[in-house]
Design a protein around this motif. Sequence first.
Motif: not given
Length: 182
Positions: A73-75, A29-32, A39-40, A16-19
């Motif tokens: 990235v950590g969320i 954002d997920s694209a960058t 990507l992890v 899923p795309a996210f910002t």
Amino acid sequence: MALIQTPVCDFDWPMPAFTLANPNGTQFDSATLMGQKGLVVAFLCNHCPYVKAIAARLGDTAKALSDHQIGFVGIMSNDYRDYPADAPPEMLRFAAQSGWDFPYLVDEDQRVGRAFDAQCTPDFFGFNANGGLQYRGRLDGGRPNGGAPSTPELILAMEHIAKTGRGPMDQTPSMGCSIKWS
């Protein structure tokens, strides 16, 4: 604290795309965040004992993956109003204390955690360069004879994904504390 295990990897499920913003307000954002080879996305928090147990190793893991052109990235999707130890100022402190150089982002409205169907902290999603899910598991898989593996399962899986675009068939589900939904 409820112990949860993640479902089996749904190969090629689209990311899923996210910002989201970090605690200082910088947007990502997920694209960058996507590395040239993948990507992890790691769902983490500050107060979970399972995350605390691997926190110091996550910075090294992100650096090792970066060497293979894989982003990390950590969320943090927990409702920090009910769990103040996970509030943004505490995220900054925990990330610094743990030596994290990767973006650690706040999922304020929990939409990203729900879009990923995140189950627990930690919960690792490994995507190939095309954004297809190839790994859903834990940092370390099974440990022969009770010993720690020399290279974490996550790194081995993502190295394989970087080379082939496909994840390994054998994956150890992640387990940890449940996401604290609003």
